[in-house]
Design a protein around this motif. Structure first.
Motif, mmCIF file in Angstrom:
data_model
loop_
_atom_site.group_PDB
_atom_site.id
_atom_site.type_symbol
_atom_site.label_atom_id
_atom_site.label_comp_id
_atom_site.label_asym_id
_atom_site.label_seq_id
_atom_site.Cartn_x
_atom_site.Cartn_y
_atom_site.Cartn_z
ATOM 1 N N PHE A 198 -3.012 -3.873 -0.777
ATOM 2 C CA PHE A 198 -4.237 -3.757 -1.553
ATOM 3 C C PHE A 198 -4.106 -4.693 -2.747
ATOM 4 O O PHE A 198 -3.005 -5.075 -3.134
ATOM 5 C CB PHE A 198 -4.534 -2.299 -1.965
ATOM 6 C CG PHE A 198 -3.726 -1.745 -3.103
ATOM 7 C CD1 PHE A 198 -4.175 -1.834 -4.409
ATOM 8 C CD2 PHE A 198 -2.523 -1.097 -2.868
ATOM 9 C CE1 PHE A 198 -3.441 -1.302 -5.462
ATOM 10 C CE2 PHE A 198 -1.782 -0.559 -3.905
ATOM 11 C CZ PHE A 198 -2.241 -0.661 -5.207
ATOM 12 N N ASP B 61 -8.989 -3.480 -0.218
ATOM 13 C CA ASP B 61 -8.069 -3.033 0.821
ATOM 14 C C ASP B 61 -8.543 -3.576 2.162
ATOM 15 O O ASP B 61 -9.571 -4.238 2.238
ATOM 16 C CB ASP B 61 -7.928 -1.506 0.826
ATOM 17 C CG ASP B 61 -9.226 -0.777 1.134
ATOM 18 O OD1 ASP B 61 -9.889 -1.111 2.133
ATOM 19 O OD2 ASP B 61 -9.576 0.154 0.382
ATOM 20 N N ALA C 114 -7.462 3.354 -2.304
ATOM 21 C CA ALA C 114 -7.092 2.250 -1.418
ATOM 22 C C ALA C 114 -5.854 2.610 -0.598
ATOM 23 O O ALA C 114 -5.775 2.312 0.594
ATOM 24 C CB ALA C 114 -6.841 0.974 -2.224
ATOM 25 N N SER D 249 0.829 -1.208 0.000
ATOM 26 C CA SER D 249 0.000 0.000 0.000
ATOM 27 C C SER D 249 0.866 1.262 0.000
ATOM 28 O O SER D 249 1.249 1.772 1.045
ATOM 29 C CB SER D 249 -0.925 -0.031 1.225
ATOM 30 O OG SER D 249 -1.913 0.935 1.102
#
Length: 161
Positions: free
Chosen positions: A85, A104, A74, A32
């Motif tokens: 994610f 997510d 996300a 992420s």
């Protein structure tokens, strides 16, 4: 007499020619981060090209914008430390629909059911307006065991071939 057909990597046999509906799928997890949100967009464009939609095509451009927005959301709003994610692209050649799913780990932060009203003076908040304008349909769903999946669908214009 020709008894066997050979194909090169670029000329794969089309499943629908054998009576099987064409369905293609691409899945990948990303750390992420903003860098990986950009990578998700680039990989989506590459995959769309492999599926017959070159980067300058309307379909590829629309998918790229939607993947970019959903991935950025996300990373920005759905980031949970220690979780990634995920992106899933699927193409249904029978219906002519590309489905984009970005999952997510933040289940409590769900997007609104409808795009928010325009905020012309703000520096952010227009992403779901873009999704709403470009996607044929979009929404979100809880993800088991945690998180959510935000999805959008795009009509390719060449369904029911």
């Amino acid at each position: 007499m020709l008894t066997k057909t050979t194909t090169t990597r670029d000329e794969e046999p089309r499943p629908e020619a054998a009576g099987v509906p064409e369905r293609r799928e691409f899945r990948r997890q990303f750390t992420s981060s903003p860098r990986n949100a950009r990578l998700a967009r680039r990989l989506a464009v590459r995959r769309m090209e492999e599926w017959g939609y070159p980067p300058p095509s309307d379909t590829s451009c629309t998918v790229a914008l939607l993947v970019a927005e959903l991935s950025a959301n996300a990373v920005l709003h759905g980031r949970v430390p220690g979780h990634h994610f995920a992106l899933c692209l699927s193409l249904d050649g029978t219906t002519g629909v590309v489905r984009i799913e970005v999952a997510d780990a933040a289940g409590v932060k769900r997007p609104p059911k409808a795009a928010p009203p325009s905020c012309p003076g703000g520096e952010s908040g227009r992403g779901l307006l873009l999704v709403n304008a470009l996607a044929t349909r979009w929404g979100s769903a809880p993800r088991d065991p945690l998180g959510k999946t935000v999805w959008a669908e795009v009509a390719t214009g060449d369904g029911a071939r």
